[in-house]
Design a protein around this motif. Structure first.
Motif, PDB file in Angstrom:
ATOM      1  N   TYR A   7      38.320  33.690  31.043  1.00 11.92           N
ATOM      2  CA  TYR A   7      38.482  35.143  31.016  1.00 11.92           C
ATOM      3  C   TYR A   7      37.130  35.837  31.076  1.00 11.92           C
ATOM      4  O   TYR A   7      36.963  36.849  31.768  1.00 11.92           O
TER       5      TYR A   7
ATOM      6  N   GLN B  19      39.454  43.036  25.276  1.00  9.93           N
ATOM      7  CA  GLN B  19      38.463  44.086  25.459  1.00  9.93           C
ATOM      8  C   GLN B  19      37.062  43.594  25.120  1.00  9.93           C
ATOM      9  O   GLN B  19      36.097  43.914  25.815  1.00  9.93           O
TER      10      GLN B  19
ATOM     11  N   GLN C 295      46.774  38.231  30.673  1.00  6.48           N
ATOM     12  CA  GLN C 295      46.984  38.845  29.370  1.00  6.48           C
ATOM     13  C   GLN C 295      48.442  38.749  28.908  1.00  6.48           C
ATOM     14  O   GLN C 295      48.709  38.259  27.801  1.00  6.48           O
TER      15      GLN C 295
ATOM     16  N   PHE D 116      44.013  40.452  34.926  1.00  4.86           N
ATOM     17  CA  PHE D 116      45.045  41.279  34.307  1.00  4.86           C
ATOM     18  C   PHE D 116      46.380  40.549  34.200  1.00  4.86           C
ATOM     19  O   PHE D 116      47.218  40.939  33.382  1.00  4.86           O
TER      20      PHE D 116
ATOM     21  N   SER E  63      35.970  38.409  34.085  1.00  7.98           N
ATOM     22  CA  SER E  63      35.547  39.785  33.820  1.00  7.98           C
ATOM     23  C   SER E  63      34.168  40.077  34.392  1.00  7.98           C
ATOM     24  O   SER E  63      33.863  41.219  34.729  1.00  7.98           O
TER      25      SER E  63
ATOM     26  N   LEU F 274      49.451  44.143  37.194  1.00  7.95           N
ATOM     27  CA  LEU F 274      50.190  44.836  36.141  1.00  7.95           C
ATOM     28  C   LEU F 274      51.616  45.170  36.574  1.00  7.95           C
ATOM     29  O   LEU F 274      52.542  45.170  35.758  1.00  7.95           O
TER      30      LEU F 274
ATOM     31  N   ASN G 270      40.255  47.285  41.670  1.00  6.00           N
ATOM     32  CA  ASN G 270      41.242  48.140  41.016  1.00  6.00           C
ATOM     33  C   ASN G 270      42.641  47.930  41.598  1.00  6.00           C
ATOM     34  O   ASN G 270      43.640  47.933  40.865  1.00  6.00           O
TER      35      ASN G 270
ATOM     36  N   SER H 150      44.061  44.723  40.223  1.00  2.58           N
ATOM     37  CA  SER H 150      44.465  44.904  38.825  1.00  2.58           C
ATOM     38  C   SER H 150      45.815  45.597  38.742  1.00  2.58           C
ATOM     39  O   SER H 150      46.693  45.202  37.959  1.00  2.58           O
TER      40      SER H 150
END
Length: 210
Positions: free
Chosen positions: A114, A45, A19, A16, A118, A152, A145, A148
């Motif tokens: 990437y 995505q 990006q 994350f 993922s 962010l 989670n 991530s």
């Protein structure tokens, strides 16, 4: 767990974090429009779904040994893409399709890293569940989670205002090398741990023979 947890945490954090790092590098090349972010989102995505599909296929179709060998080989190959600094030859000159150029740039600059990032969380959770059937692999999902979310939050408040974009890209690349080492070590350790019961069982069978 000492290897699974940091590997999954690192993969989700880097996944994350990359990006905004890559999008910010190429944004001025294409006029700074919202279409740049949208095109990047489409790529990320699609790559994310491809990574999930890869993890599902290799877990279902390959033995644990072949999973480890394949994933390790791809991780080593992905290091050739580093650092994630797009070359100047990707800059548009005015007559290209910007969406196609952005997608090609992203695929070459960080496509394989990437893709592997993922795939890491679902793949390692599957390895953990098979190796430890009585333990809950969803703790690793929760850790993913958390990583991530931290990525962010860290970028706009701690990273972007203080660190130049090019240094961000090189620091991310160094972090990816560390992640690759962790992931290969996890695969190797998991493979060795899975082989021990088989060796022990073979020894028992031999001693039981008349």
């Amino acid at each position: 767990m000492l290897l699974f947890a940091p590997t999954i945490f690192a993969s989700a954090f880097l996944l994350f974090l990359v990006q905004p790092i890559i999008a910010k590098q190429i944004l001025p090349w294409f006029g700074g429009s919202a279409a740049v972010w949208t095109t990047c989102l489409v790529f990320f995505q699609a790559a994310l779904l491809a990574g999930y599909a890869y993890a599902d296929v290799v877990v279902r179709r390959l033995s644990l040994r072949h999973q480890a060998l394949l994933h390790g080989a791809l991780l080593v190959a992905s290091l050739l893409a580093l650092p994630i600094v797009p070359g100047a030859f990707w800059k548009p000159v005015g007559n290209e399709n910007p969406a196609a150029l952005i997608l090609g740039l992203l695929a070459v600059t960080l496509g394989l890293p990437y893709f592997l990032l993922s795939a890491t969380s679902p793949l390692l959770q599957a390895w953990f569940a098979r190796r430890h059937p009585g333990r809950n692999p969803y703790r690793l999902f929760a850790l993913s989670n958390l990583a991530s979310l931290l990525a962010l939050l860290a970028y706009p408040f701690a990273i972007e205002p203080r660190i130049p974009t090019r240094i961000q890209a090189h620091a991310w690349s160094a972090g990816y090398v560390l992640f690759a080492v962790l992931c290969i070590a996890t695969a190797w350790r998991n493979l060795r741990s899975a082989a021990k019961p088989s060796l022990a069982q073979a020894t028992i069978d031999e001693t039981q023979e008349p």
